[in-house]
Design an enzyme around this catalytic site. Structure first.
Site, PDB file in Angstrom:
ATOM      1  N   ASP A  96       0.822  -1.210   0.000  1.00  0.00           N
ATOM      2  CA  ASP A  96       0.000   0.000   0.000  1.00  0.00           C
ATOM      3  C   ASP A  96       0.854   1.257   0.000  1.00  0.00           C
ATOM      4  O   ASP A  96       2.011   1.245   0.423  1.00  0.00           O
ATOM      5  CB  ASP A  96      -0.957   0.012   1.193  1.00  0.00           C
ATOM      6  CG  ASP A  96      -0.249   0.096   2.539  1.00  0.00           C
ATOM      7  OD1 ASP A  96       0.769  -0.610   2.713  1.00  0.00           O
ATOM      8  OD2 ASP A  96      -0.700   0.871   3.410  1.00  0.00           O
ATOM      9  N   GLU A 164       0.179  -1.308   5.685  1.00  0.00           N
ATOM     10  CA  GLU A 164       1.235  -0.856   6.587  1.00  0.00           C
ATOM     11  C   GLU A 164       1.075   0.616   6.924  1.00  0.00           C
ATOM     12  O   GLU A 164       1.290   1.041   8.061  1.00  0.00           O
ATOM     13  CB  GLU A 164       2.607  -1.104   5.940  1.00  0.00           C
ATOM     14  CG  GLU A 164       3.796  -0.940   6.892  1.00  0.00           C
ATOM     15  CD  GLU A 164       4.369   0.459   6.924  1.00  0.00           C
ATOM     16  OE1 GLU A 164       5.285   0.695   7.745  1.00  0.00           O
ATOM     17  OE2 GLU A 164       3.927   1.337   6.155  1.00  0.00           O
TER      18      GLU A 164
END
Length: 393
Positions: A96, A164
């Site tokens: 991400d 994350e």
């Protein structure tokens, strides 16, 4: 040994791979993550599926994309069985990108500066090198090993994880599927960075409740404006404890989002410090300031704190052999080590808490989370070579 850094053909492959990855929208959603949605955005699945197919196309058979968007691949050892005491090493990066600056429609701009190639965005988005540089370094490592079957290595595991950037990357990690003795996150910045300590991280929520009434009769009816309470609370936080005034081992308190109306308001904050003693001091600052606002203006307040991750230093100190292995790999690649604290955290921070020691290494990315983010191809190639030196025997 430098497998990729001194090979222009391999570096060009890395450049193509990286530019292709940053064009794939995989932005996580902090608000959705806080509501328990995991992964927090559908677009992360798109990147995960692309990586799943690429790994399978390399000829790696043990590949699993699970129901929570964790992509895990396992590469068996190429060393004879009597030497199978060699540790299993897990290489990790996150798929991400942060949602503070858009990562949609990234247009990478390639610039040649002397002996290095620099990649930037066109200035309208972030680049996404955090952490697609880490993903690229790991995928380049896999590709190189698959193309060079003569290279001996121990058992390797790969994990690409979602979310994350929302702080929830390890919430649903399938530990039962991992056999790693230690792991490495490839999620750092400048060349030479080797990190085994990080912030203790907490989130705070401060909710004010006011009293709504017609503004024309506010004094007579005793209106309490919750938006006023929120603004006074934020304005009263000590500026010297803000991120923009801290560096090195200094912690901070950072308001991240404010929602407000007359009747109710809420402030979301981050607390960061390298010691728990300082975290407790920061909690007290927030609670005391919230109480002062209520005392001055009236209304009610609710303050809550939530642990996000802890400093991994103590756990890492229990496994000195891990850092010794990494230091040797840096030396073998002629990279000067910069052992600095992470002014943030990685998935490795959480994974270390869970029992798998996980230091972090550089990616060659710079100015994270901004439209000025950029990547050094030379530095990313060095990161891949360090990974190759760590896993090869």
């Amino acid at each position: 040994m430098n497998y990729i850094y001194n090979n222009e053909e391999e570096k060009n492959k890395m450049l193509e791979r990286f530019c292709r990855y940053v064009k794939i929208w995989s932005e996580s959603d902090s608000n959705a993550a806080e509501k328990g949605i995991f992964p927090s955005s559908e677009c992360q699945w798109d990147f995960a599926r692309i990586l799943e197919n690429e790994i399978k196309n390399l000829g790696i058979k043990d590949v699993c994309l699970d129901e929570n968007c964790y992509l895990i691949a396992k590469i068996p050892s190429r060393i004879e069985k009597e030497k199978e005491s060699i540790p299993t090493i897990l290489l990790m990066a996150h798929i991400d990108t942060v949602d503070e600056v858009t990562g949609k429609n990234v247009n990478p701009v390639i610039i040649k500066e002397g002996q290095d190639t620099i990649v930037k965005s066109d200035g309208t988005t972030l680049l996404g090198a955090d952490d697609k540089a880490g993903v690229t370094a790991i995928m380049s490592t896999l590709a190189y090993l698959q193309e060079h079957k003569e290279i001996k290595h121990g058992p390797i595991e790969i994990m690409f994880s979602p979310d994350e950037e929302t702080g929830h990357g390890m919430d649903k990690v399938p530990l039962e599927k991992l056999n790693a003795d230690f792991a490495i996150t490839v999620d750092g910045g400048d060349i030479g960075e080797l990190e085994s300590e990080c912030f203790n991280a907490f989130a705070a929520s401060v909710k004010f409740t006011g009293k709504a009434c017609h503004t024309g009769n506010a004094k007579a009816e005793g209106m309490i404006n919750a938006a006023t309470l929120a603004s006074n609370f934020v304005a009263g936080l000590p500026h010297e404890k803000s991120p923009e005034c801290s560096q090195g081992y200094q912690g901070f308190i950072s308001p991240m989002e404010i929602t407000a109306s007359i009747e109710s308001s809420e402030i979301q904050l981050l607390l960061r410090a390298f010691t728990m003693e300082e975290i407790e001091e920061e909690k007290k600052i927030i609670q005391d300031k919230a109480n002062e606002v209520i005392k001055q203006f009236g209304g009610n307040v609710e303050v809550t704190f939530k642990q996000q991750y802890l400093n991994m230093k103590d756990k890492m100190n229990e496994h000195p052999e891990v850092m010794q292995t990494l230091r040797k790999a840096f030396k073998d690649c002629d990279v000067e080590i910069k052992e600095v604290p992470i002014r943030g955290g990685t998935d490795g921070s959480r994974l270390t808490e869970m029992g798998i020691p996980t230091p972090n290494i550089f990616t060659g990315a710079h100015e994270f989370h901004s439209r000025k983010e950029w990547l050094s191809l030379n530095q990313m190639a060095k990161a891949a070579d360090i990974l190759l030196n760590i896993v090869t025997k």
